[in-house]
Write a protein that holds these residues in place. Structure first.
Motif, mmCIF file in Angstrom:
data_model
loop_
_atom_site.group_PDB
_atom_site.id
_atom_site.type_symbol
_atom_site.label_atom_id
_atom_site.label_comp_id
_atom_site.label_asym_id
_atom_site.label_seq_id
_atom_site.Cartn_x
_atom_site.Cartn_y
_atom_site.Cartn_z
ATOM 1 N N PHE A 1 -21.244 35.866 17.188
ATOM 2 C CA PHE A 1 -21.175 36.956 16.224
ATOM 3 C C PHE A 1 -19.766 37.102 15.655
ATOM 4 N N VAL A 2 -18.808 37.120 16.556
ATOM 5 C CA VAL A 2 -17.421 37.310 16.128
ATOM 6 C C VAL A 2 -16.959 36.160 15.237
ATOM 7 N N LEU A 3 -17.233 34.940 15.686
ATOM 8 C CA LEU A 3 -16.769 33.772 14.931
ATOM 9 C C LEU A 3 -17.343 33.747 13.523
ATOM 10 N N LEU A 4 -18.623 34.003 13.422
ATOM 11 C CA LEU A 4 -19.243 33.909 12.102
ATOM 12 C C LEU A 4 -18.692 34.966 11.155
ATOM 13 N N HIS A 5 -18.466 36.143 11.668
ATOM 14 C CA HIS A 5 -17.950 37.174 10.775
ATOM 15 C C HIS A 5 -16.470 36.976 10.490
#
Lengths: 309, 513
Positions: A24-28
Motif C-alpha cells: 500500500f505504502v509503496l504504490l501510493h
C-alpha cells in the motif's frame, strides 16, 4: 506439534500483514494514480471524477484503514481498468499459473535430481563434469533467450510444438521446460552436494559392508536422506515459480498471474497490483507453511528447537 | 534495450533458418478456418463505456456499432444511423436504421441510443472518453427511429466524433444483468458476435449472420494476446497467426525478408514530437527565444532518422498534424533540414557558443522512442547544441509533465488523435490550458486560435482556423515536430485488409484472397 503449527501460522500472518502494508505504502509513494488511469485524451474533469469515484481524494490514512478492512473480508476491490472484482481476475489466472508452476516443478525435480544423482554417483568423472556444466548453463542462460531458442527450434523450425498460448499439454511443454530448467539446474547442484555428504556417512559404509549393491545404497539410503534439504528448496522454488514466471508468461503468451501483475503495473491499476501481490504472498507463505509442517513432522528435532526459541 | 536487441537477433536467426530450409516446405492451408489476429495486450473489458485503450477499442469495434461509421480513409458513412442533419446550430438529428437487433435478440431503437449516450456521459460510469463528448447536453428520443442531440454550443463536428466514440449497448441486457455482465460478455449490434473470452489469451468471435451490413466474409475471428514481439512474429511466420499490428521498426526488415508474410504500412494519426518545456520560462533561458526553438527544428534531419531508426516507414511532419487529419494543410510546409540556418539563428539569438539542452524520453513506450531521441540529440550536437538524453519510465514522465514539473528542457512523446481532426493535438499539447501543455503561460493569440477552431461553426471555418494555427505554430515553434509514428502490420499473404489510421482492427473489411 500443535503449538509449533500455531507459532508458524502466526508468523505467516504477521508476514502477510507486513506485505499488505508495504504494498500500500509503496504504490501510493509512486504518486497520483489518477494521471495514469486515464489516457492522453482525458480532460481534467475526467480525472477529478475518477479521483472522487475511487476515494483517492481521501487522506492516505483513511484509504489505508478502509483497505485493510476490505482485505480482511477477502474483498480485494475492483479493477480500475477492467471494472471487475480483482479476486475474480486473479482466480481466473490462478489455474494457468498453478498448471505452469506444477509442470515447472516436475521438470525441475526431474532434471535436477537425475543430473545431481548422475554427478554424485560418478563423482569426479566425465559424467560429473558434463552434468554440472549443463547445470551451470541452466542457471546462467536467461529465460527469454532459452524460450526464444526453443520457439525457433521446436515451434518454427520443426513445427512440433505450438509457439504460444494456452490450451492442451503441448502448449505447456516449452514454458515448463524454460521455467523448470532454471530451478532444475540449481536443484541438481544441491542434490549432488547433499548426496555426497550423505554418502560419506557411517551408515552408508555399513550398508555397503552388508553387501548391498551400489545402486540400492545410492537410491534407498543415500537419496532418501539426501532429499530432505531439497524438499525445503523445492517449497521455496515452487513459491517463486508461482509468482515469478513473468518473462516465461510473456514469451509464451501464457495467461497467468505474472502477466496480470505486469499489465496492472503498467496501467497503474492499483487494486489489481495490490491484489496480485497479496495473493502471491499468501500462496508463497502457505506453501512455506506446509513445508514447515512437513519438516517438523519429518524431523522432530526442529519442533523442539522451535519451542525453545 | 538489451532484451530488445537480443530479441531482434533471435528473429534474424529464425529467418536465417527459414531461408536455409527454403519456403517450399510446409504448405499452409490456403484459407485458415479462423482468422487469428494477435495484439500485445488483451482487451481489459467487454464494456465499451469503461475504456478508451486502443487494444480494447480495436476488438470492441467488431462487436459494437456506432451511429456513424468511418472507412479506412476516415470518410463518414451511415452506421446505425442512416442519415443525419443539423436541425439548428445546436441540434443534430439522426435517423436510425430499422430492423437491427442486438446479438441477444433485443431490438435496436432510439431508446438504445439515448440509453447508451446517457450512460457514457454519466459521471458514475467513469468512462475515460467522456471528455471528448462533453459538448453533448442531452439526447432525446423523437420517435422509435429518430434521436436528437442537443449540444452546449454549435458543434458541427459531432458526427466526426461519433465515427470513433459512441458504441451502442443493449439497454435491456444491461438493466437485467448489470454492468459486470457486459464487461464479461459483450453484446452489440456489430458484424461479429462474442463467443468466448479466455483472459490474457484469446477473444473468440463469430460472424453475425443478421448483420445489417451483410454477413462478414470471414466467419470466425480470434483475437489473441501475445505480449512478446518476437513470439508474435514467430506465430505469424508459421501461419498460426494471420495479422499482427504495431510491428516495431526493428522487425520490418526480418518480416519483409522472410517471404512468409507481408508488411503493410498504414497511414498514421500519430505524431512524434520533442516538446519544449516552456513553463514560466525566464527570458534568460535560451528556449525563451523563439529563434532558438526554431533553430533546433532546422537542425533535425527527419529523413535521416526515418531512414535509419524507422527503417524508412513514416513521413516528416511539418507542424502537428498528418495529411489524414481533417483540416491539416500540408501546403503550410514545415522546417526543412538546414543546419546552416540553425547555426545562424543560434548566433542571431546570441548563442554562438551553442546551448545546453536536455530531453527525457521513454524506452519501449512507443516504437523507437529511445532511439529516435538519441538520433535527435546527435543531430542537435552538429549545430553546437549540447543535448543530453534522460531515459525515464512512461508513467513518471507523464506525471511530471502533467504536474508541469518536468526538469528537462523537453520531452519526447507521441500524440495521437483518433478523431482525425487537425486541431485536437494542439488543443491537448500546446494550448496553454491543455492537459499536457508545457507552454505556459503560452501565447494568448495561439490560444484564441485553438479555441476558435474548437468552436468553429462549420468545417470550412475550422479548416481556415486550423491553417492559421499551423502557421503560428511554425512561427512560435513550441516543439520540435518530427514525423508520423509508424502504423505497420504484418499480414498473412492471402489476407486482404486495409490498415486504418485509427488503428481499429475492423475485420468486417477483411477477406481471404
Amino acid at each position: 506439534m500443535g503449538e509449533f503449527a500455531l507459532r508458524r501460522l502466526l508468523l505467516s500472518l504477521t508476514a502477510l500483514f507486513g506485505v499488505v502494508s508495504i504494498v500500500f505504502v509503496l504504490l501510493h509513494a509512486s504518486g497520483d494514480p489518477v494521471t495514469l488511469l486515464v489516457s492522453q485524451d482525458a480532460t481534467r474533469d475526467d480525472m477529478e471524477r475518477i479521483r472522487q469515484a475511487y476515494g483517492l481524494d481521501q487522506p492516505l490514512g483513511v484509504q489505508y484503514v478502509r483497505y485493510l478492512a476490505r482485505v480482511a473480508r477477502g474483498d480485494l476491490g475492483y479493477s480500475f481498468r477492467q471494472g471487475l472484482p480483482v479476486a475474480e481476475l486473479i482466480l481466473e489466472r490462478l489455474r494457468a499459473t498453478f498448471e505452469l508452476a506444477l509442470a515447472g516443478l516436475v521438470v525441475a525435480v526431474g532434471v535436477g535430481v537425475s543430473l545431481g544423482l548422475v554427478a554424485a554417483a560418478w563423482r569426479g568423472s566425465l559424467w560429473d563434469t558434463a552434468a554440472m556444466t549443463v547445470a551451470l548453463l541452466g542457471t546462467s542462460v536467461p529465460s527469454f533467450w532459452l524460450g526464444l531458442l526453443l520457439i525457433i527450434v521446436f515451434g518454427v523450425h520443426l513445427g512440433w510444438l505450438p509457439i504460444s498460448g494456452y490450451g492442451g499439454l503441448a502448449h505447456l511443454v516449452m514454458p515448463a521446460v524454460v521455467l523448470g530448467g532454471f530451478y532444475g539446474a540449481q536443484i541438481s547442484r544441491l542434490t549432488r552436494a547433499s548426496l555426497l555428504e550423505v554418502l560419506a556417512q557411517d551408515y552408508i559404509r555399513t550398508a555397503r559392508a552388508k553387501g548391498l549393491s551400489g545402486g540400492a545404497v545410492l537410491l534407498r539410503h543415500g537419496l532418501r536422506n539426501g532429499l530432505l534439504p531439497i524438499l525445503t528448496v523445492l517449497g521455496l522454488d515452487f513459491g517463486r515459480m508461482l509468482g515469478g514466471a513473468v518473462i516465461v508468461e510473456s514469451i509464451f503468451a501464457w495467461p497467468g498471474m505474472g502477466r496480470l501483475a505486469v499489465q496492472a503495473v503498467l496501467a497503474r491499476d492499483f487494486p489489481v497490483v495490490q491484489g496480485v501481490t497479496i495473493v502471491g504472498a499468501a500462496v508463497f507463505l502457505s506453501v512455506n507453511f506446509v513445508i514447515d509442517l512437513l519438516y517438523g513432522w519429518v524431523d522432530p528435532r526442529l519442533r523442539a528447537s522451535a519451542a525453545r526459541a | 534495450m538489451g532484451v530488445r536487441a537480443v530479441s531482434a537477433g533471435v528473429i534474424a536467426a529464425i529467418l536465417l533458418m527459414f531461408l536455409g530450409v527454403g519456403t517450399s516446405g510446409r504448405a499452409q492451408p490456403r484459407v485458415p478456418e479462423a482468422l487469428v489476429v494477435a495484439q500485445g495486450v488483451d482487451i481489459q473489458t467487454g464494456d465499451p463505456h469503461k475504456t478508451t485503450l486502443t487494444h480494447a477499442m480495436n476488438v470492441l469495434a467488431n462487436i459494437y456499432d456506432t451511429l456513424v461509421r468511418r472507412d479506412a480513409d476516415l470518410n463518414l458513412h451511415p452506421g446505425l444511423a442512416v442519415s443525419w442533419r443539423a436541425v439548428d446550430s445546436t441540434t443534430w438529428e439522426f435517423r436510425l436504421r430499422q430492423g437491427v437487433r442486438f446479438h441477444n435478440g433485443e431490438p435496436f431503437t432510439a431508446q438504445a441510443v439515448k440509453f447508451s449516450f446517457d450512460r457514457m456521459l454519466d459521471p458514475r460510469t467513469r468512462w475515460p472518453g467522456a471528455g471528448a463528448l462533453r459538448l453533448i447536453k442531452s439526447v432525446t428520443v423523437v420517435d422509435d427511429y429518430t434521436v436528437r442531440f442537443t449540444t452546449e454550443r454549435p458543434w458541427p463536428l459531432l458526427p466526426r466524433f461519433l465515427g470513433y466514440y459512441g458504441m451502442i449497448v443493449p439497454p435491456g441486457y444491461l438493466t437485467q444483468n448489470g454492468d459486470e455482465a457486459l464487461a464479461r460478455q459483450p453484446v452489440g449490434t456489430g458484424p461479429y458476435r462474442f463467443v468466448r473470452w479466455v483472459r490474457d489469451d484469446r477473444v473468440e468471435l463469430e460472424a453475425n449472420p443478421a448483420y445489417w451490413g451483410g454477413r462478414p466474409r470471414i466467419g470466425r475471428v480470434i483475437f489473441r494476446a501475445i505480449p512478446s514481439e518476437s513470439s508474435r512474429l514467430a506465430e505469424l511466420l508459421t501461419g498460426s497467426v494471420h495479422l499482427i499490428n504495431l510491428v516495431p521498426p526493428e522487425l520490418f526488415r526480418p518480416l519483409q525478408l522472410s517471404g512468409r508474410a507481408k508488411l503493410v504500412p498504414g497511414r498514421s494519426l500519430s505524431v512524434f514530437f520533442v516538446i519544449y518545456n516552456l513553463v514560466n520560462i525566464p527570458p534568460s533561458k535560451p528556449l525563451a527565444d523563439r529563434r532558438v526553438r526554431q533553430a533546433l527544428n532546422y537542425a533535425v534531419d527527419r529523413q535521416a532518422i526515418l531512414a535509419s531508426v524507422m527503417r524508412g516507414v513514416g513521413s516528416p511532419v511539418g507542424t502537428f498534424c498528418t495529411e489524414v487529419m481533417l483540416g491539416c494543410d500540408t501546403s503550410v510546409g514545415g522546417f526543412s533540414y538546414n543546419p546552416d540556418r540553425a547555426r545562424a539563428l543560434l548566433r542571431e539569438a546570441g548563442y554562438a557558443d551553442g546551448v545546453d539542452f536536455s530531453i527525457t524520453t521513454t524506452s519501449g513506450a512507443y516504437p523507437g522512442d529511445r532511439d529516435i531521441t538519441l538520433a535527435v540529440a546527435d543531430q542537435l550536437a552538429r549545430v553546437g547544441v549540447r543535448a543530453r538524453v534522460n531515459v525515464t519510465e512512461y508513467g513518471v514522465q507523464l506525471r511530471t509533465v502533467q504536474a508541469r514539473q518536468l526538469a528537462e528542457d523537453g520531452w519526447f512523446t507521441r500524440f495521437t488523435d483518433f478523431f482525425g481532426l487537425s486541431y485536437i493535438i494542439p488543443f491537448r499539447a500546446f494550448y496553454s490550458r491543455g492537459e499536457w501543455s508545457l507552454w505556459r503561460p503560452g501565447n494568448s493569440q495561439f490560444d484564441q486560435l485553438v479555441e476558435s477552431a474548437d468552436a468553429a461553426t462549420d468545417e470550412a471555418r475550422m479548416r481556415e482556423v486550423s491553417r492559421r494555427i499551423q502557421a503560428m505554430y511554425l512561427e512560435e515553434a513550441p516543439a520540435i515536430s518530427l514525423f508520423t509514428a509508424p502504423n505497420v502490420y504484418g499480414m498473412h499473404r492471402s489476407l486482404e485488409w486495409t490498415p486504418r489510421p485509427d488503428l481499429l482492427l475492423t475485420m468486417v473489411d477483411a477477406a481471404w484472397k
